[in-house]
Design a protein around this motif. Structure first.
Motif, short mmCIF file in Angstrom:
data_model
loop_
_atom_site.label_atom_id
_atom_site.label_comp_id
_atom_site.label_asym_id
_atom_site.label_seq_id
_atom_site.Cartn_x
_atom_site.Cartn_y
_atom_site.Cartn_z
N ARG A 1 0.83 -1.20 0.00
CA ARG A 1 0.00 0.00 0.00
C ARG A 1 0.87 1.25 0.00
NH1 ARG A 1 -4.11 -2.85 -1.21
NH2 ARG A 1 -4.86 -4.26 0.36
N GLU A 2 0.32 2.31 -0.53
CA GLU A 2 0.97 3.61 -0.43
C GLU A 2 0.83 4.07 1.01
OE1 GLU A 2 0.45 8.01 -2.35
OE2 GLU A 2 -0.04 6.26 -3.58
N VAL A 3 1.93 4.49 1.63
CA VAL A 3 1.90 4.89 3.03
C VAL A 3 2.44 6.31 3.20
CG1 VAL A 3 2.13 2.54 3.92
CG2 VAL A 3 4.18 3.89 3.52
N SER A 4 1.98 6.93 4.25
CA SER A 4 2.46 8.26 4.60
C SER A 4 3.81 8.12 5.30
CB SER A 4 1.45 8.91 5.55
OG SER A 4 2.02 10.04 6.16
N PRO A 5 4.75 9.02 5.05
CA PRO A 5 6.03 8.96 5.76
C PRO A 5 5.86 9.06 7.28
CG PRO A 5 6.17 10.48 3.92
CD PRO A 5 4.73 10.08 4.06
N GLU A 6 4.76 9.64 7.74
CA GLU A 6 4.49 9.76 9.17
C GLU A 6 3.84 8.51 9.74
OE1 GLU A 6 3.38 12.20 6.95
OE2 GLU A 6 5.16 13.42 7.31
N GLY A 7 3.50 7.54 8.90
CA GLY A 7 2.87 6.31 9.36
C GLY A 7 3.82 5.42 10.13
N TYR A 8 3.29 4.38 10.71
CA TYR A 8 4.11 3.44 11.47
C TYR A 8 3.35 2.12 11.60
CZ TYR A 8 0.99 5.10 15.12
OH TYR A 8 -0.13 5.44 15.83
N CYS A 9 4.09 1.04 11.91
CA CYS A 9 3.48 -0.26 12.17
C CYS A 9 4.46 -1.15 12.92
CB CYS A 9 2.99 -0.92 10.89
SG CYS A 9 4.32 -1.64 9.89
N GLN A 10 4.00 -2.31 13.35
CA GLN A 10 4.86 -3.19 14.13
C GLN A 10 5.95 -3.85 13.31
OE1 GLN A 10 1.58 -4.25 13.55
NE2 GLN A 10 1.64 -6.42 13.04
N ALA A 11 5.91 -3.74 12.00
CA ALA A 11 6.93 -4.35 11.15
C ALA A 11 8.12 -3.41 10.91
CB ALA A 11 6.32 -4.77 9.81
N PHE A 12 8.15 -2.27 11.59
CA PHE A 12 9.21 -1.28 11.40
C PHE A 12 10.59 -1.89 11.60
CE2 PHE A 12 12.27 1.67 13.22
CZ PHE A 12 12.29 2.67 12.27
N GLU A 13 11.47 -1.60 10.67
CA GLU A 13 12.90 -1.92 10.76
C GLU A 13 13.64 -0.69 10.27
OE1 GLU A 13 14.54 -4.56 11.92
OE2 GLU A 13 12.71 -5.66 12.41
N PRO A 14 14.54 -0.14 11.09
CA PRO A 14 15.21 1.10 10.67
C PRO A 14 16.06 0.91 9.42
CG PRO A 14 16.22 0.22 12.65
CD PRO A 14 15.01 -0.61 12.37
N SER A 15 16.03 1.91 8.56
CA SER A 15 16.88 1.89 7.37
C SER A 15 18.32 2.15 7.80
CB SER A 15 16.43 2.97 6.39
OG SER A 15 16.64 4.25 6.96
N LEU A 16 19.26 1.89 6.92
CA LEU A 16 20.67 2.16 7.23
C LEU A 16 20.89 3.63 7.55
CD1 LEU A 16 22.46 -0.07 4.58
CD2 LEU A 16 22.17 -0.52 7.03
N GLU A 17 20.21 4.51 6.81
CA GLU A 17 20.34 5.95 7.06
C GLU A 17 19.83 6.31 8.45
OE1 GLU A 17 18.68 4.73 4.34
OE2 GLU A 17 20.20 5.07 2.82
N ALA A 18 18.71 5.72 8.86
CA ALA A 18 18.17 6.00 10.19
C ALA A 18 19.10 5.48 11.28
CB ALA A 18 16.78 5.37 10.33
N LYS A 19 19.70 4.32 11.07
CA LYS A 19 20.66 3.78 12.03
C LYS A 19 21.86 4.69 12.15
CE LYS A 19 19.53 -1.10 11.43
NZ LYS A 19 20.01 -2.40 10.96
N ASP A 20 22.33 5.21 11.01
CA ASP A 20 23.47 6.12 11.02
C ASP A 20 23.15 7.41 11.79
OD1 ASP A 20 25.00 4.35 9.57
OD2 ASP A 20 24.69 5.36 7.64
#
Length: 95
Positions: free
Chosen positions: A72-91
């Protein structure tokens, strides 16, 4: 496929809720917010783990098979229990 001009009201998330009301079947469009609200995530998690920083967000769509928002198309502000941080977010978190 629905060919009614009002079908856009049902397709915000691509999901519909169906329930019987007496002898009538009632369909209601389910928004991304409704789906996520039903997952009982805390606001703290929601603000720090959103789709914008998820490794599964690609071209504006969720690509996690574990997510109810998959495909599905999602909003960047959305969230869910399947979240896994991207490499950029980890950095960014490591800084």
């Amino acid at each position: 496929m629905i060919r009614d001009r009002r079908s856009h009201l049902l397709t915000g998330s691509g999901l519909v809720q169906a329930r019987w009301q007496g002898d009538e079947l009632v369909l209601k469009g389910v928004s991304q917010r409704d789906v996520l609200r039903s997952m009982a995530w805390s606001p703290r998690q929601a603000s720090s783990q959103n789709c914008r920083d998820c490794q599964y967000l690609r071209q504006g769509r969720c690509r996690s098979h574990q997510s109810p928002l998959y495909g599905r198309e999602v909003s960047p502000e959305g969230y869910c229990q399947a979240f896994e941080p991207s490499l950029e977010a980890k950095d960014r978190q490591a800084l």
